[in-house]
Design an enzyme around this catalytic site. Structure first.
Site, PDB file in Angstrom:
ATOM      1  N   HIS A  67       0.752  -1.120   0.033  1.00  0.00           N
ATOM      2  CA  HIS A  67      -0.048   0.044   0.008  1.00  0.00           C
ATOM      3  C   HIS A  67       0.783   1.098  -0.074  1.00  0.00           C
ATOM      4  O   HIS A  67       1.724   1.351   0.949  1.00  0.00           O
ATOM      5  CB  HIS A  67      -1.006  -0.171   1.280  1.00  0.00           C
ATOM      6  CG  HIS A  67      -1.900   1.072   1.117  1.00  0.00           C
ATOM      7  ND1 HIS A  67      -3.187   1.043   0.578  1.00  0.00           N
ATOM      8  CD2 HIS A  67      -2.023   2.233   1.606  1.00  0.00           C
ATOM      9  CE1 HIS A  67      -3.873   2.099   0.768  1.00  0.00           C
ATOM     10  NE2 HIS A  67      -3.055   2.944   1.481  1.00  0.00           N
ATOM     11  N   CYS A  70      -0.767   7.538   2.017  1.00  0.00           N
ATOM     12  CA  CYS A  70      -1.600   8.683   1.335  1.00  0.00           C
ATOM     13  C   CYS A  70      -2.193   9.517   2.477  1.00  0.00           C
ATOM     14  O   CYS A  70      -2.945   8.907   3.101  1.00  0.00           O
ATOM     15  CB  CYS A  70      -2.659   8.136   0.653  1.00  0.00           C
ATOM     16  SG  CYS A  70      -3.971   9.408  -0.087  1.00  0.00           S
ATOM     17  N   GLN A  86      -9.207   1.242   0.202  1.00  0.00           N
ATOM     18  CA  GLN A  86      -8.370   0.187  -0.133  1.00  0.00           C
ATOM     19  C   GLN A  86      -7.688  -0.305   1.108  1.00  0.00           C
ATOM     20  O   GLN A  86      -7.649  -1.395   1.379  1.00  0.00           O
ATOM     21  CB  GLN A  86      -7.557   0.670  -1.186  1.00  0.00           C
ATOM     22  CG  GLN A  86      -8.226   0.641  -2.568  1.00  0.00           C
ATOM     23  CD  GLN A  86      -7.168   0.623  -3.699  1.00  0.00           C
ATOM     24  OE1 GLN A  86      -6.163   1.323  -3.631  1.00  0.00           O
ATOM     25  NE2 GLN A  86      -7.712   0.280  -4.722  1.00  0.00           N
ATOM     26  N   GLU A 109       4.105   8.738  -1.293  1.00  0.00           N
ATOM     27  CA  GLU A 109       3.037   9.685  -1.275  1.00  0.00           C
ATOM     28  C   GLU A 109       2.822  10.302  -2.578  1.00  0.00           C
ATOM     29  O   GLU A 109       3.786  10.704  -3.232  1.00  0.00           O
ATOM     30  CB  GLU A 109       3.255  10.779  -0.119  1.00  0.00           C
ATOM     31  CG  GLU A 109       2.337  12.034  -0.327  1.00  0.00           C
ATOM     32  CD  GLU A 109       0.968  11.330   0.667  1.00  0.00           C
ATOM     33  OE1 GLU A 109       0.011  11.983  -0.172  1.00  0.00           O
ATOM     34  OE2 GLU A 109       0.854  10.719   1.405  1.00  0.00           O
ATOM     35  N   GLY A 110       1.623  10.385  -3.075  1.00  0.00           N
ATOM     36  CA  GLY A 110       1.361  11.022  -4.505  1.00  0.00           C
ATOM     37  C   GLY A 110       2.007  10.362  -5.678  1.00  0.00           C
ATOM     38  O   GLY A 110       2.569  10.834  -6.506  1.00  0.00           O
ATOM     39  N   ASP A 143       4.058   8.469 -12.436  1.00  0.00           N
ATOM     40  CA  ASP A 143       4.232   7.545 -11.149  1.00  0.00           C
ATOM     41  C   ASP A 143       5.556   7.412 -11.148  1.00  0.00           C
ATOM     42  O   ASP A 143       6.194   6.659 -12.035  1.00  0.00           O
ATOM     43  CB  ASP A 143       3.610   6.282 -11.825  1.00  0.00           C
ATOM     44  CG  ASP A 143       3.366   5.238 -10.641  1.00  0.00           C
ATOM     45  OD1 ASP A 143       4.043   5.300  -9.550  1.00  0.00           O
ATOM     46  OD2 ASP A 143       2.304   4.334 -10.557  1.00  0.00           O
ATOM     47  N   ARG A 145       6.889   5.500  -8.241  1.00  0.00           N
ATOM     48  CA  ARG A 145       7.286   4.622  -7.303  1.00  0.00           C
ATOM     49  C   ARG A 145       8.007   3.493  -7.811  1.00  0.00           C
ATOM     50  O   ARG A 145       8.016   3.206  -9.029  1.00  0.00           O
ATOM     51  CB  ARG A 145       5.590   3.938  -6.841  1.00  0.00           C
ATOM     52  CG  ARG A 145       4.994   5.137  -6.242  1.00  0.00           C
ATOM     53  CD  ARG A 145       3.440   4.545  -5.878  1.00  0.00           C
ATOM     54  NE  ARG A 145       2.587   4.256  -7.165  1.00  0.00           N
ATOM     55  CZ  ARG A 145       1.495   3.895  -7.427  1.00  0.00           C
ATOM     56  NH1 ARG A 145       0.621   3.479  -6.284  1.00  0.00           N
ATOM     57  NH2 ARG A 145       0.742   3.855  -8.428  1.00  0.00           N
ATOM     58  N   THR A 166      -4.144  -6.146  -5.507  1.00  0.00           N
ATOM     59  CA  THR A 166      -3.951  -4.746  -6.544  1.00  0.00           C
ATOM     60  C   THR A 166      -4.731  -4.720  -7.427  1.00  0.00           C
ATOM     61  O   THR A 166      -5.515  -5.910  -8.131  1.00  0.00           O
ATOM     62  CB  THR A 166      -2.466  -4.938  -6.564  1.00  0.00           C
ATOM     63  OG1 THR A 166      -2.257  -3.406  -7.335  1.00  0.00           O
ATOM     64  CG2 THR A 166      -1.948  -5.886  -7.651  1.00  0.00           C
TER      65      THR A 166
END
Length: 211
Positions: A67, A70, A86, A109-110, A143, A145, A166
């Site tokens: 996860h 956020c 979620q 985050e974000g 993105d 991440r 997911t």
């Protein structure tokens, strides 16, 4: 973004900590095994909440949620995303599943661009841009991440085969490239609301999320 040819290394034990963590889940006390980790730098920290199976259940393939943190959703219950919903669904499923694991990544985050840039992008979304174009407008990745630390955590726990909760196929690909076998993908779809319907539709249309 998918990792490419990443070979996860065993986590340095000096960069991990362990305790038992009681939490309240819909008015019921649930106790998880909690492990905190530090990655390559002090800003890349993560936590795993684990509901370990015992006896024969210890051999069951774990149900895992990786996860992305956020602040607006998880903490303040923002209606502009589906993160809080979620997270709650995942925690419920993990709490009743032997070898249930939640890997929480605050530094995501974000979608990895940070809280400041996330709010800047939100302001542009207020003007009509979608989440993809807003990131592009502020010069941020769509993105940013990566899932290297998440994969290292799962491997350190002995979970090289998982059932992953997911909707994001990029996450599936990234974990697989990092050495985790995804034996099943479990959808984590929540009902859209007035404030996040367009956001969820953008994730489906432009980011290939299975919604």
């Amino acid at each position: 973004m998918p990792l490419s040819g990443v070979q996860p290394k065993k986590l340095d034990t000096d960069r991990s900590a362990h305790t038992m963590l009681p939490i309240e889940l819909d008015g019921v006390e649930v106790v998880f095994e909690a492990r905190a980790y530090e990655g390559k730098d002090e800003h890349s920290q993560a936590m795993a909440l684990i509901n370990r199976g015992t006896g024969a259940e210890a051999n069951e393939i774990p149900l895992v949620r990786v996860h992305s943190g956020c602040v607006t959703g998880d903490i303040f219950h923002s209606l502009r995303c589906d993160c809080r919903d979620q997270l709650e669904v995942a925690l419920h499923r993990i709490s009743v599943t032997p070898n249930g694991v939640l890997v929480y990544l605050p530094y995501h985050e974000g979608r990895g661009i940070g809280l400041f840039n996330k709010i800047r992008a939100y302001a542009l979304q207020d003007q009509g841009l979608d989440t993809v174009d807003a990131n592009i407008e502020i010069g941020a990745p769509i993105d940013a991440r990566n899932y290297e630390l998440a994969a290292e955590i799962l491997l350190s726990l002995g979970f090289d085969k998982i059932r992953l909760m997911t909707n994001n196929m990029t996450k599936v690909d990234a974990l697989e490239q990092a050495g985790i076998e995804i034996v099943d993908r479990i959808p984590l779809v929540v009902r859209p609301g007035a404030h996040n319907e367009h956001y969820l539709d953008t994730k489906r249309r432009r980011m290939a999320h299975k919604l």
